[in-house]
Scaffold this active site. Structure first.
Site, short mmCIF file in Angstrom:
data_model
loop_
_atom_site.label_atom_id
_atom_site.label_comp_id
_atom_site.label_asym_id
_atom_site.label_seq_id
_atom_site.Cartn_x
_atom_site.Cartn_y
_atom_site.Cartn_z
N ASP A 135 -25.69 32.05 -32.93
CA ASP A 135 -25.24 31.62 -31.59
C ASP A 135 -26.33 31.68 -30.50
O ASP A 135 -26.07 32.15 -29.39
CB ASP A 135 -24.05 32.48 -31.14
CG ASP A 135 -22.80 32.28 -32.00
OD1 ASP A 135 -22.86 31.52 -32.98
OD2 ASP A 135 -21.78 32.90 -31.69
N LYS A 164 -18.31 27.50 -35.63
CA LYS A 164 -17.19 28.46 -35.75
C LYS A 164 -16.42 28.52 -34.44
O LYS A 164 -16.95 28.22 -33.38
CB LYS A 164 -17.71 29.83 -36.15
CG LYS A 164 -18.69 30.44 -35.19
CD LYS A 164 -19.29 31.73 -35.74
CE LYS A 164 -20.22 32.38 -34.75
NZ LYS A 164 -19.59 32.79 -33.49
N CYS A 191 -20.87 38.90 -32.32
CA CYS A 191 -21.01 37.99 -33.46
C CYS A 191 -22.04 38.46 -34.47
O CYS A 191 -21.86 38.26 -35.68
CB CYS A 191 -21.30 36.58 -32.96
SG CYS A 191 -19.87 35.90 -32.06
#
Ligand SMILES: [Zn+2]
Length: 211
Positions: free
Chosen positions: A14, A112, A157
């Site tokens: 990310d 995601k 994450c």
């Protein structure tokens, strides 16, 4: 640390505009990981990226829960979910990778959090802890065995991707200084503890870059 080029993979979590300074859910000094990850990337034959990728009115957005504010929690069909500012909306500039990221040889981008009613911190399992993203199967089919995790954010994450990686029987290493944390109360300490208890080694990027 000595790498095994054929079976090691760098998992870059990310590194997107909304998680960097100026973004909708900015992680303090989040952009500092970019040059470190670029250098790391040069050491890995196999690189996989994740991209947080939400539809509008996503369940993780406080704005989708009347009366709730970011950083509060809400009950969902799969349990308690932390609420965030709207971020990484599909197709918006905030959802794009940081433009300084230079990993042209990355082999896969795992998107995601694309279902409106379920969030996904982990690169392996959505937040109900049962719905797979497909990454475990991909890595197995490719013969990739050891995962080096870095990116944003350490306490969400990166943490959940690392823990789930071990649950799928991969060897996992976290690159501590190639990650930055959101830093909610207690979240970094809880992450350090969870990684330790899962037997996940934390190393500095330099142990790879200078090796
Ligand atoms: Zn998200």
């Amino acid at each position: 640390m000595e790498l095994k080029p054929a079976t090691d993979v760098l998992l870059v979590v990310d590194v997107q505009n909304d998680f960097c300074p100026g973004g909708a859910l900015a992680v303090d000094r989040g952009d500092e990981v970019v040059p470190i990850i670029n250098r790391l990337g040069q050491r890995f034959e196999h690189v996989v990226l994740t991209q947080d990728w939400h539809p509008r009115e996503h369940v993780s957005f406080a704005s989708a829960h009347p009366g709730r504010k970011p950083y509060e929690t809400a009950e969902t069909g799969y349990g308690m979910q932390a609420l965030w500012p709207d971020h990484c909306v599909q197709g918006t500039p905030g959802a794009e990778f940081h433009r300084g990221l230079q990993l042209p040889h990355a082999e896969l981008i795992v998107r995601k959090g694309f279902r409106r009613d379920i969030d996904s911190y982990s690169a392996f399992l959505e937040n109900d802890h049962t719905t797979p993203t497909g990454l475990a199967g991909y890595l197995r089919e490719r013969g990739l065995k050891r995962i080096f995790v870095c990116g944003l954010a350490y306490d969400f994450c990166v943490r959940h991707s690392a823990i789930d990686g071990t649950a799928f029987d991969f060897e996992v290493v976290v690159l501590q200084d190639a990650s930055r944390a959101v830093g909610l109360p207690g979240s970094v300490e809880a992450t350090d503890k969870a990684l330790y208890e899962a037997g996940i080694q934390r190393i500095s990027a330099d142990e790879i870059i200078s090796a």
